[in-house]
Design an enzyme around this catalytic site. Sequence first.
Site, PDB file in Angstrom:
ATOM      1  N   GLU A 187       0.830  -1.218   0.000  1.00 55.05           N
ATOM      2  CA  GLU A 187       0.000   0.000   0.000  1.00 55.05           C
ATOM      3  C   GLU A 187       0.861   1.264   0.000  1.00 55.05           C
ATOM      4  OE1 GLU A 187      -3.030  -0.055  -0.716  1.00 55.05           O
ATOM      5  OE2 GLU A 187      -3.144  -2.230  -0.588  1.00 55.05           O
TER       6      GLU A 187
ATOM      7  N   HIS B 195     -12.419  -7.263  -6.523  1.00 52.44           N
ATOM      8  CA  HIS B 195     -12.184  -6.485  -7.744  1.00 52.44           C
ATOM      9  C   HIS B 195     -13.280  -6.661  -8.783  1.00 52.44           C
ATOM     10  CE1 HIS B 195      -8.424  -6.893  -5.599  1.00 52.44           C
ATOM     11  NE2 HIS B 195      -7.964  -5.842  -6.236  1.00 52.44           N
TER      12      HIS B 195
HETATM   13  O1  X8Z Z   1      -5.954  -5.811  -4.090  1.00 51.51           O
HETATM   14  C1  X8Z Z   1      -4.785  -5.878  -3.813  1.00 51.51           C
HETATM   15  C2  X8Z Z   1      -4.124  -4.811  -2.939  1.00 51.51           C
HETATM   16  C3  X8Z Z   1      -4.734  -3.487  -3.141  1.00 51.51           C
HETATM   17  S1  X8Z Z   1      -4.408  -2.818  -4.714  1.00 51.51           S
HETATM   18  C4  X8Z Z   1      -4.272  -5.187  -1.488  1.00 51.51           C
HETATM   19  N1  X8Z Z   1      -4.046  -6.939  -4.221  1.00 51.51           N
HETATM   20  C5  X8Z Z   1      -4.628  -8.014  -5.017  1.00 51.51           C
HETATM   21  C6  X8Z Z   1      -5.665  -8.812  -4.244  1.00 51.51           C
HETATM   22  O2  X8Z Z   1      -5.729  -8.682  -3.014  1.00 51.51           O
HETATM   23  O3  X8Z Z   1      -6.421  -9.561  -4.857  1.00 51.51           O
HETATM   24  C7  X8Z Z   1      -2.617  -7.135  -3.979  1.00 51.51           C
HETATM   25  C8  X8Z Z   1      -2.251  -8.397  -4.690  1.00 51.51           C
HETATM   26  C9  X8Z Z   1      -3.472  -8.900  -5.404  1.00 51.51           C
HETATM   27 ZN    ZN Z   2      -2.391  -2.328  -4.920  1.00 54.23          ZN
END
Ligand code: X8Z
Ligand code: ZN
Length: 613
Positions: free
Chosen positions: A379, A510
């Site tokens: 982060e 996401h």
């Molecule tokens: O979403 C994230 C970060 C914030 S950009 C914590 N990541 C992905 C996930 O958690 O799915 C980091 C690695 C993959």
């Molecule tokens: Zn990130």
Amino acid sequence: MSSRILSALLAASAISVAISPVQAHAAAKGKPSVAEAEQFLADAEQRLNKLNNEQARGAWVGANFITDDTEAISSFFAERFLTASGEVAIAARRYNDLKLKPESARKLKLLQQTLVFSDAKEREAYTTIQAAMTGAYGKGKYCPKNADGTVGTCLALGEMEKVLAESRDPAKLKEMWVGWHAQSPAYKDRYAEYVALSNKGAKQMGFADTGLMWRAQYDMPPEAFEAEMERLWQQVKPLYDSLHTYTRHKLRQTYGPDVVPASGPIPAHLFGNMWSQTWDNLYPILKPATGASSYDLSKVLETRGTSAKDMTAYAERFYTSLGMQKLPESFWERSLLTKPKDRDVVCHASAWPIDEKDDVRIKMCITPTAENFTTIHHELGHIYYFLGYNKQPLLFRTGANDGFHEAIGDTVALSITPDYLQKVGLMDANQADNGGADAEVGQLLRRALSKVAILPFAYSVDKWRWDVYSGKTKPADYDASWWKLREQMMGMQRPAPLAAGGFDAGAKYHVAADVPYARYFLADMLQFQFHRALCREAGYTGPLHRCSVYGNAKAGAKLQAMLAMGSSKPWPEALKAISGEEKIDGGALLDYFAPLKTWLDAQNRQFAAADKK
Ligand code: X8Z
Ligand code: ZN
């Protein structure tokens, strides 16, 4: 926030009736001049900058205090921004045929990579659904039934993730997995509606669908980007396959052949992670039988009662050791570092640039674990990118591409080595491994469980979405298509039969929040390229997994120079600035893990030979 404040905000918006400079540009007739184009860009950036800051505040409040009101507030500001960015995008077309200086031509292009809704109702529906889905994800809870059929204590996602990380009872793991995946079907219809709306917005800007617009953001034609993704995946797939085969053997030893089949896909609830995207939590099962250190960073952090603030301060110290600035006071005042007890928040970690000065924040429900220790470095990578490029004009205040943004903090976290942990007092010299071959493998395996395991996951999330956005995958086939990809690419299967109306993809943040995911796949390659380059810059010549650039100002300056570029140049130039390379390439990752690959293949041969007997 009360609805009174919301009505005041809504009323304020109705006041702006004067024609904006951008509208004046759009209304202009005749052949435009270069000077007009420059003026247009300046006006557009000024207008969007203000709305962008407002949108960020609205979204921050929406994610930090999930209520119906804050949901309305965040979608209200998102819509205002979208209205303006849409107007700007359309107006920008007028200047497309002019020969502008490279930065201006780049800005003009960037302005047109956006959704445009000419129908205000559709625009409103789009932002409303987006805010609602993010909120629904953040509020999601599984409420197990008691033996007598009454509803027991409800579990938030973080609590379910903890069970998946720690329990070795397959029934319990499956219950948590199914419990969480039962939340997303509630917003499946809204997601389908959102996809259709988004596609309409993309079409208005000349993109066949939103997935194509996403793929067009990499300084190359979308078809070339698709081919790059596939090339990179094929390059690293043999390493993933070796890790998967080894993991299968160990899981079979742990759970038995009835739970883990000898071939074919492995049930997804056994990998220690809700989405089976990283397998760090399987390390105790998978570690080499002899020689690996039993050091456990999670245990150290927990025993010492390391606070969320202390965890963040460790990460900050890494960046300042590279010569970067201290985090502004407002970061500490305004960030959310722990999960509030009295309200719903979106706990998925994120970093926020609120304005173009130094109002930067993170929102994360930090607990003292090794995984969170890495995530907080991730982060702060975003935060130092924000601070690094904040002198750039609005349109260049972003990563060289979105994979770069995700790779910065991970690059820094690759420098969390045993040596580094000793330097900052988190490991005693006697806890460090002895540097022997199996100890080395242990260290690499630990890393591979996040960096190699995630590769097909990171690719498949957007492979799935590209087909959803293009219409190839219809809502009725969401789950079938999701699992086909997971089976083919990750070697995993759903722990329970497919359910009618299911929406397993929506159980991933996401997807619910509509954040593109190919960025993490790219970041996984880029961070090893960056790490290799920074270690070289620091004069380091040993094995890459032992290199830490902690305290190295020269490496720091190299990194900072790239951060300061933002997206002002096509990303190959940014990559060149830091590494001398111009292509994203899995070679650095493969080099890093080469000793592990040799070891995994030897182990797998032994297992196969034993199975034959
Ligand atoms: O979403 C994230 C970060 C914030 S950009 C914590 N990541 C992905 C996930 O958690 O799915 C980091 C690695 C993959
Ligand atoms: Zn990130």
